[in-house]
Design a protein around this motif. Sequence first.
Motif, PDB file in Angstrom:
ATOM      1  N   GLU A   8      -1.773   0.231  -8.913  1.00  0.00           N
ATOM      2  CA  GLU A   8      -1.099   1.434  -8.410  1.00  0.00           C
ATOM      3  C   GLU A   8      -1.100   1.438  -6.873  1.00  0.00           C
ATOM      4  N   CYS A   9       0.019   1.834  -6.262  1.00  0.00           N
ATOM      5  CA  CYS A   9       0.071   1.876  -4.790  1.00  0.00           C
ATOM      6  C   CYS A   9      -0.755   3.041  -4.273  1.00  0.00           C
ATOM      7  N   GLU A  10      -1.441   2.816  -3.163  1.00  0.00           N
ATOM      8  CA  GLU A  10      -2.349   3.835  -2.646  1.00  0.00           C
ATOM      9  C   GLU A  10      -1.598   5.028  -2.038  1.00  0.00           C
ATOM     10  N   ALA A  11      -0.682   4.760  -1.110  1.00  0.00           N
ATOM     11  CA  ALA A  11      -0.016   5.865  -0.402  1.00  0.00           C
ATOM     12  C   ALA A  11       0.946   6.615  -1.323  1.00  0.00           C
ATOM     13  N   GLY A  12       1.791   5.874  -2.036  1.00  0.00           N
ATOM     14  CA  GLY A  12       2.739   6.505  -2.959  1.00  0.00           C
ATOM     15  C   GLY A  12       4.044   6.925  -2.314  1.00  0.00           C
ATOM     16  N   HIS A  22       0.643  10.512  -3.223  1.00  0.00           N
ATOM     17  CA  HIS A  22       0.239   9.455  -4.154  1.00  0.00           C
ATOM     18  C   HIS A  22       0.914   9.623  -5.523  1.00  0.00           C
ATOM     19  N   LYS A  23       1.079  10.874  -5.953  1.00  0.00           N
ATOM     20  CA  LYS A  23       1.538  11.110  -7.337  1.00  0.00           C
ATOM     21  C   LYS A  23       3.004  11.504  -7.468  1.00  0.00           C
ATOM     22  N   ARG A  50       2.604   8.204   5.567  1.00  0.00           N
ATOM     23  CA  ARG A  50       1.162   8.428   5.659  1.00  0.00           C
ATOM     24  C   ARG A  50       0.656   8.407   7.101  1.00  0.00           C
ATOM     25  N   GLU A  63      -2.918  13.497  -1.920  1.00  0.00           N
ATOM     26  CA  GLU A  63      -2.811  13.357  -3.384  1.00  0.00           C
ATOM     27  C   GLU A  63      -1.360  13.531  -3.835  1.00  0.00           C
ATOM     28  N   THR A 122       5.740   3.075  -7.929  1.00  0.00           N
ATOM     29  CA  THR A 122       4.363   2.984  -7.435  1.00  0.00           C
ATOM     30  C   THR A 122       3.469   2.191  -8.391  1.00  0.00           C
ATOM     31  N   GLU A 162       0.819  -1.217   0.000  1.00  0.00           N
ATOM     32  CA  GLU A 162       0.000   0.000   0.000  1.00  0.00           C
ATOM     33  C   GLU A 162       0.849   1.260   0.000  1.00  0.00           C
TER      34      GLU A 162
END
Length: 341
Positions: free
Chosen positions: A175-179, A295-296, A199, A292, A154, A35
Amino acid sequence: MELKYKTELLGTSDEDIERAAELIRQGEVVGMPTETVYGLAADAFDEKAAEKIFAAKGRPSDNPLIVHISELTMISEIAAELPQLAVTCAKRFWPGPLTMILPKTPKIPSSVSGGLDTVGVRMPSHPAARALINASGVPLAAPSANLSGSPSPTTAEHVMSDMNGRIPAIIDGGECEAGVESTVICFEQDAIKILRPGRITAQMLMEVTPDIRIDKGVLNKVDSSEPVASPGMKYKHYSPKAEVFLIDGTSEQFAKYIAEQDVKNAMCIVFDSSDMGGLKIPFISIGSTAVEQAHKLFSALRDADKNGAKVVFARCPKTDGVGLAVYNRLIRAAAFRVIKL
Ligand code: AMP
Ligand code: MG
């Protein structure tokens, strides 16, 4: 490193997880979704398997791995002591993106702990990671699945781009949630010290103890000769090939600064397209909230390279909540080059 493998891309079906587990039991390394970010997993009790992780990543041997478990009972073979505060944290935050540093048992090889007498332990929540640990029947040592120094992966595609030929298989779990990687903490009597933000924030940790400390390596540059609480923090980290500059100012100041630059192949990493003030320079938006942005961020750094950017101008994130994790990664990607407007 010799590229000796034809790297297989696996899914998350029972058969594919069993195939990956078989490789782990044979002492091999497998790309694993979690995650937080993708990890490079191997049997945490197998010294030779752990050494293969370091070889695949090109990672310095004094930078320890995190040991991943799927059940709390597994911890007794990994940690020699479990303070009450660690039990409270495990109950509150596991499974989830929190790594606890604890004294290690002799069963954990020193290659896994980077020569330290402590070990980082975490229970991931990602179903494919948990299934792989269960099917392998051993805890899995796993750092992030990038080449040492590069942005963490990710997506399975990111892992393939760094690890093709270096490992036998990658599990694609989306795709991983936390990033961003897990929050790493250690215990100082009744206090918790954050060695690496993630996170799980300082505010969240305050639910278990009021005394939360932040290691100085989180916000500051650590000299490579200095002893450091979290060895990962001292190395060049999370860097794309492009030179990154962190631009600290308002949205208007950012747009004005960018308009004055005359550099070829520049790219911007911004929160929102309005940060660009209508300028015609390629940009990537990573969102207005810290969650966000986390995540990105790594995906944006990789995209900058893909687009052939030589220079990246990034807006400076806030440092509260999850923002501390975003800032901590970005300032290292920028090799501490911050331009204050
Ligand atoms: P990675 O998941 O690739 O970011 O690597 C794991 C990171 O966890 C390392 O770089 C360290 O910063 C941290 N870590 C793992 N084990 C320990 C430990 N025993 N003591 C302090 N930090 C650790
Ligand atoms: Mg890493």
